[in-house]
Design a protein around this motif. Structure first.
Motif, PDB file in Angstrom:
ATOM      1  N   THR A 123      16.942  30.209 -52.755  1.00 43.85           N
ATOM      2  CA  THR A 123      17.183  31.608 -53.060  1.00 43.85           C
ATOM      3  C   THR A 123      18.515  31.776 -53.764  1.00 43.85           C
ATOM      4  OG1 THR A 123      18.132  31.905 -50.855  1.00 43.85           O
ATOM      5  CG2 THR A 123      15.815  32.466 -51.130  1.00 43.85           C
ATOM      6  N   ARG A 124      18.651  32.885 -54.431  1.00 43.94           N
ATOM      7  CA  ARG A 124      19.913  33.219 -55.066  1.00 43.94           C
ATOM      8  C   ARG A 124      20.841  33.858 -54.052  1.00 43.94           C
ATOM      9  NH1 ARG A 124      15.801  34.501 -58.717  1.00 43.94           N
ATOM     10  NH2 ARG A 124      15.495  36.516 -57.706  1.00 43.94           N
ATOM     11  N   PRO A 125      22.142  33.651 -54.141  1.00 45.35           N
ATOM     12  CA  PRO A 125      23.064  34.368 -53.254  1.00 45.35           C
ATOM     13  C   PRO A 125      22.831  35.871 -53.333  1.00 45.35           C
ATOM     14  CG  PRO A 125      24.231  32.657 -54.457  1.00 45.35           C
ATOM     15  CD  PRO A 125      22.851  32.728 -55.044  1.00 45.35           C
ATOM     16  N   GLY A 126      22.744  36.515 -52.167  1.00 46.12           N
ATOM     17  CA  GLY A 126      22.454  37.935 -52.134  1.00 46.12           C
ATOM     18  C   GLY A 126      20.987  38.249 -52.350  1.00 46.12           C
ATOM     19  N   TYR A 127      20.103  37.261 -52.080  1.00 49.06           N
ATOM     20  CA  TYR A 127      18.682  37.412 -52.384  1.00 49.06           C
ATOM     21  C   TYR A 127      18.040  38.586 -51.671  1.00 49.06           C
ATOM     22  CZ  TYR A 127      18.064  35.093 -47.872  1.00 49.06           C
ATOM     23  OH  TYR A 127      18.110  34.763 -46.535  1.00 49.06           O
ATOM     24  N   SER A 128      18.558  39.007 -50.515  1.00 44.05           N
ATOM     25  CA  SER A 128      17.930  40.098 -49.786  1.00 44.05           C
ATOM     26  C   SER A 128      17.935  41.391 -50.596  1.00 44.05           C
ATOM     27  CB  SER A 128      18.643  40.322 -48.447  1.00 44.05           C
ATOM     28  OG  SER A 128      20.012  40.624 -48.664  1.00 44.05           O
ATOM     29  N   ASN A 129      18.852  41.509 -51.553  1.00 41.02           N
ATOM     30  CA  ASN A 129      18.919  42.709 -52.391  1.00 41.02           C
ATOM     31  C   ASN A 129      18.390  42.451 -53.798  1.00 41.02           C
ATOM     32  OD1 ASN A 129      20.285  44.205 -50.349  1.00 41.02           O
ATOM     33  ND2 ASN A 129      22.175  43.140 -50.890  1.00 41.02           N
ATOM     34  N   ASP A 130      17.775  41.289 -53.991  1.00 44.66           N
ATOM     35  CA  ASP A 130      17.443  40.860 -55.349  1.00 44.66           C
ATOM     36  C   ASP A 130      15.946  40.641 -55.548  1.00 44.66           C
ATOM     37  OD1 ASP A 130      18.128  40.132 -57.955  1.00 44.66           O
ATOM     38  OD2 ASP A 130      18.207  38.007 -57.436  1.00 44.66           O
ATOM     39  N   LEU A 131      15.124  41.161 -54.627  1.00 46.08           N
ATOM     40  CA  LEU A 131      13.714  40.827 -54.678  1.00 46.08           C
ATOM     41  C   LEU A 131      12.803  42.048 -54.834  1.00 46.08           C
ATOM     42  CD1 LEU A 131      13.685  38.098 -51.916  1.00 46.08           C
ATOM     43  CD2 LEU A 131      13.631  37.772 -54.363  1.00 46.08           C
ATOM     44  N   ALA A 132      13.367  43.189 -55.148  1.00 44.99           N
ATOM     45  CA  ALA A 132      12.538  44.378 -55.336  1.00 44.99           C
ATOM     46  C   ALA A 132      11.507  44.117 -56.441  1.00 44.99           C
ATOM     47  CB  ALA A 132      13.421  45.562 -55.698  1.00 44.99           C
ATOM     48  N   PRO A 133      10.269  44.650 -56.338  1.00 42.65           N
ATOM     49  CA  PRO A 133       9.850  45.604 -55.318  1.00 42.65           C
ATOM     50  C   PRO A 133       9.338  44.939 -54.045  1.00 42.65           C
ATOM     51  CG  PRO A 133       8.098  45.308 -56.890  1.00 42.65           C
ATOM     52  CD  PRO A 133       9.245  44.469 -57.374  1.00 42.65           C
ATOM     53  N   ILE A 138      12.297  30.774 -55.328  1.00 45.72           N
ATOM     54  CA  ILE A 138      11.924  32.080 -54.796  1.00 45.72           C
ATOM     55  C   ILE A 138      10.776  32.702 -55.576  1.00 45.72           C
ATOM     56  CG2 ILE A 138      13.655  33.326 -56.166  1.00 45.72           C
ATOM     57  CD1 ILE A 138      12.482  34.107 -52.549  1.00 45.72           C
ATOM     58  N   ASP A 139      10.678  32.437 -56.879  1.00 42.97           N
ATOM     59  CA  ASP A 139       9.583  33.017 -57.664  1.00 42.97           C
ATOM     60  C   ASP A 139       8.237  32.446 -57.243  1.00 42.97           C
ATOM     61  OD1 ASP A 139      11.269  34.673 -59.133  1.00 42.97           O
ATOM     62  OD2 ASP A 139      11.716  33.087 -60.574  1.00 42.97           O
ATOM     63  N   ALA A 140       8.180  31.145 -56.938  1.00 39.99           N
ATOM     64  CA  ALA A 140       6.936  30.539 -56.457  1.00 39.99           C
ATOM     65  C   ALA A 140       6.590  31.057 -55.064  1.00 39.99           C
ATOM     66  CB  ALA A 140       7.067  29.018 -56.443  1.00 39.99           C
ATOM     67  N   PHE A 141       7.619  31.313 -54.248  1.00 41.38           N
ATOM     68  CA  PHE A 141       7.375  31.796 -52.881  1.00 41.38           C
ATOM     69  C   PHE A 141       6.749  33.189 -52.885  1.00 41.38           C
ATOM     70  CE2 PHE A 141       9.033  33.785 -48.876  1.00 41.38           C
ATOM     71  CZ  PHE A 141       8.233  33.055 -48.006  1.00 41.38           C
ATOM     72  N   ARG A 142       7.026  33.969 -53.911  1.00 44.95           N
ATOM     73  CA  ARG A 142       6.439  35.321 -53.987  1.00 44.95           C
ATOM     74  C   ARG A 142       4.921  35.268 -53.851  1.00 44.95           C
ATOM     75  NH1 ARG A 142      10.069  39.138 -56.484  1.00 44.95           N
ATOM     76  NH2 ARG A 142      11.861  38.107 -57.450  1.00 44.95           N
ATOM     77  N   ASP A 143       4.291  34.255 -54.461  1.00 46.66           N
ATOM     78  CA  ASP A 143       2.826  34.159 -54.478  1.00 46.66           C
ATOM     79  C   ASP A 143       2.294  33.071 -53.558  1.00 46.66           C
ATOM     80  OD1 ASP A 143       2.681  36.147 -56.527  1.00 46.66           O
ATOM     81  OD2 ASP A 143       3.231  34.621 -57.998  1.00 46.66           O
ATOM     82  N   ASP A 199      20.587  29.439 -49.959  1.00 41.05           N
ATOM     83  CA  ASP A 199      21.270  30.018 -51.110  1.00 41.05           C
ATOM     84  C   ASP A 199      21.837  28.893 -51.962  1.00 41.05           C
ATOM     85  OD1 ASP A 199      20.741  32.544 -50.300  1.00 41.05           O
ATOM     86  OD2 ASP A 199      22.802  33.127 -49.892  1.00 41.05           O
ATOM     87  N   ILE A 200      21.472  28.871 -53.228  1.00 35.85           N
ATOM     88  CA  ILE A 200      22.010  27.866 -54.138  1.00 35.85           C
ATOM     89  C   ILE A 200      22.530  28.569 -55.382  1.00 35.85           C
ATOM     90  CG2 ILE A 200      20.425  26.079 -53.301  1.00 35.85           C
ATOM     91  CD1 ILE A 200      18.925  26.396 -55.976  1.00 35.85           C
ATOM     92  N   LYS A 201      23.435  27.899 -56.074  1.00 33.18           N
ATOM     93  CA  LYS A 201      23.934  28.431 -57.335  1.00 33.18           C
ATOM     94  C   LYS A 201      22.878  28.176 -58.405  1.00 33.18           C
ATOM     95  CE  LYS A 201      28.789  27.637 -56.174  1.00 33.18           C
ATOM     96  NZ  LYS A 201      30.050  26.924 -56.525  1.00 33.18           N
ATOM     97  N   PRO A 202      22.282  29.239 -58.923  1.00 35.84           N
ATOM     98  CA  PRO A 202      21.153  29.032 -59.831  1.00 35.84           C
ATOM     99  C   PRO A 202      21.584  28.521 -61.203  1.00 35.84           C
ATOM    100  CG  PRO A 202      21.699  31.358 -59.714  1.00 35.84           C
ATOM    101  CD  PRO A 202      22.598  30.660 -58.724  1.00 35.84           C
ATOM    102  N   LEU A 203      20.805  27.592 -61.730  1.00 31.59           N
ATOM    103  CA  LEU A 203      20.917  27.203 -63.126  1.00 31.59           C
ATOM    104  C   LEU A 203      19.695  27.809 -63.816  1.00 31.59           C
ATOM    105  CD1 LEU A 203      21.977  23.434 -62.889  1.00 31.59           C
ATOM    106  CD2 LEU A 203      23.377  25.355 -63.647  1.00 31.59           C
TER     107      LEU A 203
END
Length: 234
Positions: free
Chosen positions: A137-147, A112-117, A186-190
């Motif tokens: 993405t992390r579970p619950g990513y829709s609330n985890d990407l602010a701003p 998800i961090d690479a997808f930002r750019d 959604d994956i379990k992040p390491l």
């Protein structure tokens, strides 16, 4: 008579300096959730996003990658970018892979961090025209990407995607213009980064549970990432 279905292959690029349990966990999860036939790990000669940070010698990174992937028959290595010996751009790698494997559907795997750019990448329109994009993405990513929200990231892309289906922690969007998909898994992040591993080794700290054991042994045997590395034999 129907043509046989195309093989579905993932592309996971990076410097892999070194490869971590995070890389392996990501690949396993994406392969299972997206039902990929194989995943190609493509080590970069030099990342365009880190041109001020020369990576460890390619021979060491490739050796570690081979050791780490040995237990996984559906994981492959391509040396395309290492052989070019220049800054590695995804569009060039994709064009080469498509020419070498014309009967393959390609899925570019990003965190998800690479997808930002991603919208700022070189020739992003051509990339999206030729591949499916798969974002971990992390579970619950829709609330985890602010701003910057997920929708805002999608709006930055040169094509429009509409929700196609959603099931089992996988959300798939379809592009009407290209017929390609944008998949969020959604994956379990390491939470393991190669840079953190390098810094911990430099400081003499433990990296257990961050690396496959054989990779840790290789690093120690070759004195990689250490504050005062021993000179390598000629």
């Amino acid at each position: 008579m129907k043509n046989p279905p195309k093989e579905k292959s993932g592309i996971l690029g990076g410097t892999f300096d070194p490869i971590t349990l995070g890389h392996l966990g990501l690949a396993r999860d994406i392969q299972e959730k997206v039902n990929l036939d194989r995943i190609w790990f493509i080590p970069a000669w030099q990342s365009p996003h880190k041109q001020d940070q020369p990576p460890t010698d390619a021979s060491h990174r490739l050796s570690m990658l081979k050791k780490a992937l040995a237990p996984y028959p559906h994981f492959e290595i391509s040396e395309i970018e290492l052989n070019q010996k220049e800054v590695s751009y995804t569009i060039n790698t994709l064009t080469t892979l498509q020419n070498q494997h014309p009967d393959t559907e390609w899925y570019l795997i990003l965190g998800i961090d690479a997808f930002r750019d991603f919208a700022t990448w070189k020739n992003v329109r051509e990339i999206l025209n030729g591949i499916h994009l798969t974002v971990a993405t992390r579970p619950g990513y829709s609330n985890d990407l602010a701003p910057k929200t997920l929708q805002a990231m999608m709006d930055d892309l040169p094509f429009t995607y509409q929700l196609h289906r959603q099931a089992n922690e996988v959300r798939t969007y379809l592009c009407q213009e290209t017929g390609k998909t944008l998949i969020f898994c959604d994956i379990k992040p390491l939470d393991i980064s190669s840079s953190e591993i390098r810094e911990r080794i430099k400081c003499g700290l433990s990296v257990k549970k961050m690396l496959p054991p054989e990779i840790e042994r290789y690093i120690m045997a070759h004195h990689l990432y250490q504050a005062n590395p021993r000179p390598q034999p000629q």
